[in-house]
Design a protein around this motif. Structure first.
Motif, mmCIF file in Angstrom:
data_model
loop_
_atom_site.group_PDB
_atom_site.id
_atom_site.type_symbol
_atom_site.label_atom_id
_atom_site.label_comp_id
_atom_site.label_asym_id
_atom_site.label_seq_id
_atom_site.Cartn_x
_atom_site.Cartn_y
_atom_site.Cartn_z
ATOM 1 N N TYR A 41 4.372 8.482 -3.903
ATOM 2 C CA TYR A 41 3.058 7.846 -3.911
ATOM 3 C C TYR A 41 2.752 7.366 -2.495
ATOM 4 C CZ TYR A 41 -0.859 5.130 -5.619
ATOM 5 O OH TYR A 41 -2.111 4.636 -5.853
ATOM 6 N N MET A 42 1.624 7.823 -1.924
ATOM 7 C CA MET A 42 1.272 7.461 -0.556
ATOM 8 C C MET A 42 0.507 6.145 -0.515
ATOM 9 S SD MET A 42 -0.826 9.526 2.352
ATOM 10 C CE MET A 42 0.534 10.608 2.707
ATOM 11 N N VAL A 43 1.003 5.233 0.305
ATOM 12 C CA VAL A 43 0.332 3.953 0.535
ATOM 13 C C VAL A 43 -0.175 3.963 1.968
ATOM 14 C CG1 VAL A 43 0.636 1.450 0.673
ATOM 15 C CG2 VAL A 43 1.827 2.756 -1.107
ATOM 16 N N GLU A 44 -1.485 3.920 2.141
ATOM 17 C CA GLU A 44 -2.071 3.915 3.483
ATOM 18 C C GLU A 44 -2.012 2.508 4.060
ATOM 19 O OE1 GLU A 44 -6.003 5.521 3.155
ATOM 20 O OE2 GLU A 44 -5.258 7.575 3.233
ATOM 21 N N VAL A 45 -1.288 2.345 5.162
ATOM 22 C CA VAL A 45 -1.168 1.053 5.832
ATOM 23 C C VAL A 45 -2.280 0.982 6.866
ATOM 24 C CG1 VAL A 45 0.337 -0.449 7.183
ATOM 25 C CG2 VAL A 45 1.321 1.051 5.439
ATOM 26 N N ARG A 46 -3.291 0.144 6.582
ATOM 27 C CA ARG A 46 -4.485 0.078 7.421
ATOM 28 C C ARG A 46 -4.574 -1.193 8.265
ATOM 29 N NH1 ARG A 46 -8.246 3.759 6.380
ATOM 30 N NH2 ARG A 46 -7.987 5.092 4.569
ATOM 31 N N GLU A 47 -3.723 -2.162 7.968
ATOM 32 C CA GLU A 47 -3.731 -3.419 8.723
ATOM 33 C C GLU A 47 -2.328 -4.008 8.706
ATOM 34 O OE1 GLU A 47 -6.044 -6.473 6.707
ATOM 35 O OE2 GLU A 47 -5.859 -5.330 4.869
ATOM 36 N N PRO A 48 -2.008 -4.840 9.700
ATOM 37 C CA PRO A 48 -0.643 -5.376 9.771
ATOM 38 C C PRO A 48 -0.393 -6.562 8.839
ATOM 39 C CG PRO A 48 -1.898 -6.090 11.666
ATOM 40 C CD PRO A 48 -2.789 -5.175 10.869
ATOM 41 N N ASP A 49 -0.755 -6.409 7.557
ATOM 42 C CA ASP A 49 -0.496 -7.434 6.546
ATOM 43 C C ASP A 49 0.746 -7.010 5.781
ATOM 44 O OD1 ASP A 49 -0.469 -9.313 4.554
ATOM 45 O OD2 ASP A 49 -2.546 -9.009 3.945
ATOM 46 N N TRP A 50 1.907 -7.182 6.428
ATOM 47 C CA TRP A 50 3.157 -6.630 5.910
ATOM 48 C C TRP A 50 3.528 -7.174 4.538
ATOM 49 C CZ3 TRP A 50 2.582 -2.928 8.819
ATOM 50 C CH2 TRP A 50 2.407 -3.035 10.184
ATOM 51 N N VAL A 51 3.271 -8.445 4.288
ATOM 52 C CA VAL A 51 3.610 -9.039 2.987
ATOM 53 C C VAL A 51 2.825 -8.347 1.877
ATOM 54 C CG1 VAL A 51 3.509 -11.145 1.594
ATOM 55 C CG2 VAL A 51 4.261 -11.262 3.983
ATOM 56 N N ARG A 52 1.551 -8.118 2.109
ATOM 57 C CA ARG A 52 0.703 -7.478 1.096
ATOM 58 C C ARG A 52 1.188 -6.063 0.792
ATOM 59 N NH1 ARG A 52 -5.420 -5.436 1.366
ATOM 60 N NH2 ARG A 52 -4.437 -4.032 2.827
ATOM 61 N N ARG A 66 7.868 6.556 -6.300
ATOM 62 C CA ARG A 66 8.589 6.625 -5.032
ATOM 63 C C ARG A 66 7.536 6.559 -3.932
ATOM 64 N NH1 ARG A 66 12.124 11.445 -4.885
ATOM 65 N NH2 ARG A 66 13.181 10.254 -3.274
ATOM 66 N N ILE A 67 7.822 5.866 -2.845
ATOM 67 C CA ILE A 67 6.798 5.463 -1.881
ATOM 68 C C ILE A 67 6.951 6.167 -0.538
ATOM 69 C CG2 ILE A 67 5.784 3.464 -0.693
ATOM 70 C CD1 ILE A 67 5.661 3.262 -3.759
ATOM 71 N N VAL A 68 5.806 6.516 0.062
ATOM 72 C CA VAL A 68 5.716 6.885 1.470
ATOM 73 C C VAL A 68 4.623 6.013 2.079
ATOM 74 C CG1 VAL A 68 4.151 8.840 1.066
ATOM 75 C CG2 VAL A 68 5.445 8.710 3.179
ATOM 76 N N LEU A 69 4.955 5.323 3.154
ATOM 77 C CA LEU A 69 3.995 4.481 3.861
ATOM 78 C C LEU A 69 3.345 5.318 4.953
ATOM 79 C CD1 LEU A 69 6.172 1.266 4.248
ATOM 80 C CD2 LEU A 69 4.327 1.643 2.604
ATOM 81 N N TRP A 94 11.869 3.922 1.014
ATOM 82 C CA TRP A 94 10.507 4.361 1.267
ATOM 83 C C TRP A 94 10.497 5.205 2.538
ATOM 84 C CZ3 TRP A 94 7.508 -0.915 0.647
ATOM 85 C CH2 TRP A 94 7.698 -1.391 -0.653
ATOM 86 N N LEU A 95 9.662 6.227 2.562
ATOM 87 C CA LEU A 95 9.504 7.046 3.755
ATOM 88 C C LEU A 95 8.427 6.443 4.649
ATOM 89 C CD1 LEU A 95 9.650 10.681 2.343
ATOM 90 C CD2 LEU A 95 11.478 9.326 3.359
ATOM 91 N N LEU A 96 8.565 6.655 5.961
ATOM 92 C CA LEU A 96 7.601 6.171 6.945
ATOM 93 C C LEU A 96 6.921 7.383 7.568
ATOM 94 C CD1 LEU A 96 9.925 3.592 8.756
ATOM 95 C CD2 LEU A 96 8.489 3.217 6.733
ATOM 96 N N TYR A 97 5.578 7.356 7.658
ATOM 97 C CA TYR A 97 4.842 8.516 8.139
ATOM 98 C C TYR A 97 3.582 8.068 8.858
ATOM 99 C CZ TYR A 97 2.257 12.865 8.208
ATOM 100 O OH TYR A 97 1.552 13.957 8.622
ATOM 101 N N SER A 98 3.084 8.921 9.755
ATOM 102 C CA SER A 98 1.777 8.713 10.387
ATOM 103 C C SER A 98 1.253 10.036 10.903
ATOM 104 C CB SER A 98 1.883 7.716 11.542
ATOM 105 O OG SER A 98 0.605 7.528 12.131
ATOM 106 N N ASN A 99 -0.047 10.248 10.809
ATOM 107 C CA ASN A 99 -0.691 11.417 11.414
ATOM 108 C C ASN A 99 -0.817 11.243 12.917
ATOM 109 O OD1 ASN A 99 -1.124 13.185 9.255
ATOM 110 N ND2 ASN A 99 -2.923 12.044 8.605
ATOM 111 N N ASP A 100 -0.764 9.993 13.391
ATOM 112 C CA ASP A 100 -0.834 9.699 14.812
ATOM 113 C C ASP A 100 0.503 10.094 15.454
ATOM 114 O OD1 ASP A 100 -1.929 8.293 17.226
ATOM 115 O OD2 ASP A 100 -0.191 7.009 16.835
ATOM 116 N N ASP A 101 0.470 10.962 16.460
ATOM 117 C CA ASP A 101 1.691 11.518 17.034
ATOM 118 C C ASP A 101 2.623 10.442 17.585
ATOM 119 O OD1 ASP A 101 3.315 13.812 17.865
ATOM 120 O OD2 ASP A 101 2.805 13.147 19.901
#
Length: 116
Positions: A41-52, A66-69, A94-101
């Motif tokens: 399940y992809m969770v888009e991290v759009r702001e640095p609100d880590w607790v949320r 199962r999560i991918v950030l 959880w997996l860590l990912y970004s489209n930003d190189d």
């Protein structure tokens, strides 16, 4: 890829829709050249609100997801809060990912090591 001229190590596909994980797994795994399927399940991290994001990921995890950030460009600033969040995410699998190189290259080098 279909004619054998390109042989990737992995293919990441983002699928949006109302489909159960098992149904998606069975659909993709049914192709003859597919050797492994990892549905997350992809969770888009759009702001640095880590607790949320940690709380949201934990809720999804409690439902068996199962999560991918997926970190949006410019969001990740490596301060203490971000490092604690990333460490917890990795401990949970959880997996860590970004489209930003640049962000992707930083995330791909983060690992957990036990300090004695």
């Amino acid at each position: 890829m279909l004619n054998g001229q390109v042989v990737p190590n992995a293919i990441i596909a983002v699928i949006e829709g109302d489909i159960e994980d098992q149904d998606l797994y069975e659909c993709i795994a049914g192709y003859p050249d597919v050797t492994d399927v990892d549905v997350r399940y992809m969770v888009e991290v759009r702001e640095p609100d880590w607790v949320r994001y940690k709380e949201y990921g934990c809720i999804l995890e409690s439902k068996g997801k199962r999560i991918v950030l997926d970190f949006m460009s410019g969001i990740l600033k490596l301060d203490g809060g971000a490092l604690r969040f990333l460490g917890e995410a990795l401990r949970r699998g959880w997996l860590l990912y970004s489209n930003d190189d640049l962000t992707f290259r930083v995330l791909s080098r983060i690992t957990l090591k036990q300090v004695a």
